[in-house]
Design a protein around this motif. Structure first.
Motif, PDB file in Angstrom:
ATOM      1  N   LEU A 213       0.839  -1.196   0.000  1.00 19.64           N
ATOM      2  CA  LEU A 213       0.000   0.000   0.000  1.00 19.64           C
ATOM      3  C   LEU A 213       0.870   1.241   0.000  1.00 19.64           C
ATOM      4  O   LEU A 213       1.875   1.302   0.716  1.00 19.64           O
ATOM      5  CB  LEU A 213      -0.931   0.031   1.209  1.00 19.64           C
ATOM      6  CG  LEU A 213      -2.012  -1.052   1.295  1.00 19.64           C
ATOM      7  CD1 LEU A 213      -2.765  -0.930   2.604  1.00 19.64           C
ATOM      8  CD2 LEU A 213      -2.976  -0.965   0.119  1.00 19.64           C
ATOM      9  N   GLY A 235      -2.141  -0.325  -5.310  1.00 19.24           N
ATOM     10  CA  GLY A 235      -1.704   0.100  -3.978  1.00 19.24           C
ATOM     11  C   GLY A 235      -1.815   1.587  -3.746  1.00 19.24           C
ATOM     12  O   GLY A 235      -1.567   2.069  -2.629  1.00 19.24           O
ATOM     13  N   PRO A 260      -4.563  -4.527  -1.150  1.00 20.23           N
ATOM     14  CA  PRO A 260      -5.448  -3.403  -1.491  1.00 20.23           C
ATOM     15  C   PRO A 260      -6.928  -3.772  -1.481  1.00 20.23           C
ATOM     16  O   PRO A 260      -7.778  -2.946  -1.135  1.00 20.23           O
ATOM     17  CB  PRO A 260      -4.992  -3.011  -2.900  1.00 20.23           C
ATOM     18  CG  PRO A 260      -3.576  -3.476  -2.982  1.00 20.23           C
ATOM     19  CD  PRO A 260      -3.550  -4.750  -2.199  1.00 20.23           C
TER      20      PRO A 260
END
Length: 331
Positions: A213, A235, A260
């Motif tokens: 992320l 991400g 995600p």
């Protein structure tokens, strides 16, 4: 007799070449509707079908490529269409498994056609083509999953290509803030002309990172690239945001994690134009007639004729074709 771009395979070498030839109506395949083709276009699949080995798409030779066409009905045994009707065709494996639109006349199944919407000329329809239809389907999918103007920037990867160009123009016209990704610095002015407010260099997104992320940046994304870029973009999506996946110019592999999807509720939406149901095709074409600014569409257009297609097919496979090619099959 009329002109068609015929692709034939040399039995000795196993390689195919394309040339403009004259053919007759009785050489056309079976179908309920005969169409006088006015315009076609060039998509990535067309480049594959024109390549020496057919890109794995062409089943039989001789073959007429062209996955899109627009024109006027000449004859029909189906009650839905009458001589004089304006029609458009995209998908259904026409131009791949079946003879396509690189010809002055063709014959197809009535189920494959869509009436040309009011306010859209056949030339404009082919400036749209499969690429533009795919772009509109992508915008519709993002909206159906909650995207609205004001949510934040929408990323368009491969923005200078056919899908990306139309997507950028539609999104900007609808009031979205558009960030266009391109690997060609010379395309920046072109993309700003279509309405992009931000230009993102391909290099910024072209590599994987170890972090699943990153900062929440994009409210939506239309991705024509796939591969490592799509993995990276996933991400960077905002919470609950969606990515419409339309292409694989950067590769079919997806070196991503599920993080995600699990921690930010990101949606990955697959967009198919080939087998899209009739009602959704009609909806998309009607939206294109109203939501795509025609002056922006014209700015994307590069004109061509049948004899230009072998070279253009090779160029699009190399990423050298910007915007949309409109082929006047009668020129």
């Amino acid at each position: 007799m009329f002109n068609a771009l015929m692709v034939k395979k040399d039995e000795e070498s196993g390689l195919a070449t394309a040339d403009v030839e004259q053919i007759s109506l009785d050489q056309l395949p079976e179908g309920e509707v005969t169409v006088a083709v006015e315009y076609s276009t060039v998509n990535y699949k067309d480049g594959l079908c024109l390549s020496p080995k057919g890109g794995g798409l062409v089943r039989n030779y001789p073959h007429i490529p062209g996955i899109d066409f627009a024109g006027t009905v000449e004859a029909s045994s189906d009650d839905r269409y009458r001589p004089g009707d304006k029609v458009v065709l995209t998908g259904w494996r026409v131009g791949e498994a079946y003879w396509g639109g690189y010809t002055q006349k063709t014959r197809v199944k009535a189920d494959w056609l869509v009436p040309l919407p009011e306010g859209l000329a056949s030339r404009q329809a082919m400036a749209v083509g499969t690429a533009g239809l795919t772009a509109m389907l992508s915008v519709m999918a993002l909206e159906d999953h909650g995207l609205t103007p004001g949510d934040g920037p929408v990323l368009v990867t491969g923005a200078a290509g056919g899908v990306g160009s139309v997507a950028t123009a539609i999104l900007a016209n609808l009031g979205y803030e558009v960030a266009g990704v391109t690997g060609r610095p010379e395309s920046a002015e072109y993309l700003r002309g279509l309405g992009a407010s931000q230009i993102v260099a391909r290099e910024e997104l072209n590599e994987t990172v170890k972090r699943p992320l990153e900062s929440e940046t994009w409210a939506g994304c239309i991705d024509a690239v796939g591969g490592e870029m799509l993995a990276r973009v996933l991400g960077q999506m905002k919470y609950g945001a969606s990515v419409a996946a339309v292409g694989l110019a950067g590769g079919a592999a997806l070196p991503a994690t599920v993080i995600p999807f699990l921690l930010r509720g990101v949606n990955l939406l697959g967009i198919d134009s080939v087998m899209q149901p009739y009602d959704n095709r009609v909806r998309a074409w009607q939206r294109l007639a109203t939501d795509l600014p025609m002056d922006k569409l014209e700015a994307m257009v590069r004109p061509a004729v049948l004899s230009d297609l072998p070279e253009l097919g090779a160029d699009i496979l190399k990423g050298k074709v910007q915007g949309r090619v409109v082929v006047d099959v009668n020129a």
